[in-house]
Design an enzyme around this catalytic site. Structure first.
Site, PDB file in Angstrom:
ATOM      1  N   LYS A  75       0.825  -1.212   0.000  1.00 42.24           N
ATOM      2  CA  LYS A  75       0.000   0.000   0.000  1.00 42.24           C
ATOM      3  C   LYS A  75       0.861   1.265   0.000  1.00 42.24           C
ATOM      4  CE  LYS A  75      -2.295  -1.316   3.689  1.00 42.24           C
ATOM      5  NZ  LYS A  75      -1.730  -2.680   3.805  1.00 42.24           N
ATOM      6  N   THR A  76       1.880   1.292   0.849  1.00 43.56           N
ATOM      7  CA  THR A  76       2.766   2.458   0.869  1.00 43.56           C
ATOM      8  C   THR A  76       3.519   2.592  -0.449  1.00 43.56           C
ATOM      9  OG1 THR A  76       3.048   2.259   3.274  1.00 43.56           O
ATOM     10  CG2 THR A  76       4.714   3.522   2.073  1.00 43.56           C
ATOM     11  N   ASP A 120      -1.332   6.986   6.146  1.00 43.30           N
ATOM     12  CA  ASP A 120      -1.291   5.575   6.516  1.00 43.30           C
ATOM     13  C   ASP A 120      -2.186   5.358   7.733  1.00 43.30           C
ATOM     14  OD1 ASP A 120      -0.555   2.947   6.367  1.00 43.30           O
ATOM     15  OD2 ASP A 120       1.449   3.226   7.205  1.00 43.30           O
ATOM     16  N   THR A 169      -5.583  -1.189   7.036  1.00 43.74           N
ATOM     17  CA  THR A 169      -5.689  -2.639   7.176  1.00 43.74           C
ATOM     18  C   THR A 169      -7.050  -3.031   7.739  1.00 43.74           C
ATOM     19  OG1 THR A 169      -4.717  -2.503   9.392  1.00 43.74           O
ATOM     20  CG2 THR A 169      -3.206  -2.902   7.552  1.00 43.74           C
ATOM     21  N   ARG A 228       6.673  -8.309   1.866  1.00 44.30           N
ATOM     22  CA  ARG A 228       7.558  -7.821   2.928  1.00 44.30           C
ATOM     23  C   ARG A 228       8.254  -8.978   3.626  1.00 44.30           C
ATOM     24  NH1 ARG A 228       4.709  -3.862   6.554  1.00 44.30           N
ATOM     25  NH2 ARG A 228       5.567  -2.348   5.067  1.00 44.30           N
TER      26      ARG A 228
END
Length: 363
Positions: A75-76, A120, A169, A228
């Site tokens: 997302k980032t 965020d 999230t 990640r």
């Protein structure tokens, strides 16, 4: 903003999808810079590409964008890509960092035309800031309050067109008025093994290490569908290969390194296996209450519920029932144990679902 450390693990659990500031710094060199470099999430990529190309053709700011999904999926990175594709700068903040409406007003009033504001964990915005954001997103203005008490007055301040990119999230926690102000909503799903292999091969090239496809495949299979985690495991395998191997990331190096770090072939770590062992070996498959299960594995109930359970449930190894947690037939199989008749998902002896030697249902 860094994710909170997971209880009982000091934030260092190898297969967690969260990241602290140090890891985010390590990730920066691996992030794709353009949409055509971004691996996976084909539907979101295609939809987002149309939104951005149409806005640039009109010489206008695109609709506000909401990205939802589990942590660690990009997302980032997508927020940074949106800014890069538009050729504008990116302002970064987070919901927990904005505790007052004035904090947000200061950020909004400093935006320049066409800038992207990335928020965020947007579901964690304070309510006053949230209400201010409604007006800013829809009407491109903020109301600056001057004075106090009965003599206070609101002075509207016009804002240049800008784009908010929100990441969450927990999309279900977003109030409807805020969610409705996003013109485009994209949900990011977990990656399949082939996509993760591509991520790993690309990251290995950027890190300047030689990796074989067998090692990339092995790491991908233990990465819980999360880039990640894949990149984190890749770095640990690289460390093993440099210290104990010949510097080449081959299948042997991958398996040996991940054994050292206690990540098994389906991505379970020590805590995950402790939960499964307790359910199967101590309690015969359950059901077991959360408190009892947590006490047995020596962790807090919150740790078991928020750290271990989500992946175990997603993989079909544990099921949550009104009476407690139960191990499925897949959990017994993963531990190399024979599930007793009548265990969760295993037909009891003599039931209507037994199958005879000829393959026909009996009863």
């Amino acid at each position: 903003m860094p994710d909170a450390p997971e209880p009982g693990y000091g934030g260092e659990r190898l297969v967690t999808a969260g990241a602290d500031d140090l890891e985010r710094a390590a990730e920066a060199a691996l992030r794709p810079k353009r949409l055509d470099e971004f691996v996976g999430q084909k539907v979101v990529r295609d939809q987002l590409s149309l939104v951005l190309q149409a806005a640039m053709a009109r010489d206008a700011s695109p609709d506000h964008v909401l990205l939802s999904g589990p942590p660690g999926l990009g997302k980032t990175t997508l927020a940074m890509i949106i800014s890069a594709e538009l050729g504008t700068s990116l302002r970064v903040t987070s919901g927990p960092a904005i505790q007052h409406a004035g904090d947000l007003a200061a950020v909004l009033s400093s935006l320049e035309e066409g800038e992207v504001l990335f928020i965020d964990e947007i579901h964690r915005l304070a309510r006053p800031a949230e209400e201010l954001l409604y007006v800013a997103m829809e009407d491109f203005r903020v109301d600056v309050v001057v004075g106090k008490g009965a003599g206070a007055s609101a002075i509207p301040l016009s804002l240049p067109p800008f784009t908010v990119v929100g990441a969450t999230t927990r999309s279900g926690l977003l109030p409807a008025p805020l969610r409705d102000r996003f013109g485009f909503t994209g949900h990011l799903d977990f990656y399949d093994a082939a996509e993760l292999e591509r991520v790993i091969l690309r990251s290995a090239g950027l890190l300047g290490v030689e990796i074989q496809h067998g090692a990339a495949h092995e790491i991908a299979g233990r990465s819980r569908g999360t880039p990640r985690i894949a990149n984190r495991l890749l770095r640990r395998v690289r460390d093993w290969a440099q210290v104990r191997g010949d510097g080449v990331l081959d299948l042997r190096a991958a398996r040996a390194a991940l054994e050292v770090y206690e990540v098994d072939p389906i991505g379970l770590d020590r805590l995950d296996r402790a939960v499964l062992n307790a359910l199967c070996r101590r309690f015969g498959g359950g059901p077991v209450g959360l408190g009892t299960l947590a006490m047995t594995v020596g962790e807090e109930p919150e740790t078991v519920e928020t750290v271990a359970e989500p992946y175990l449930v997603r993989e079909g190894l544990v099921s949550r029932t009104p009476r407690g947690r139960v191990a499925t037939a897949a959990a017994w199989q993963h531990l190399g144990l024979e599930a007793p008749a009548g265990a969760w998902g295993v037909p009891a002896a003599g039931s209507l679902f037994d199958v005879d030697a000829g393959g026909d249902a009996t009863g």
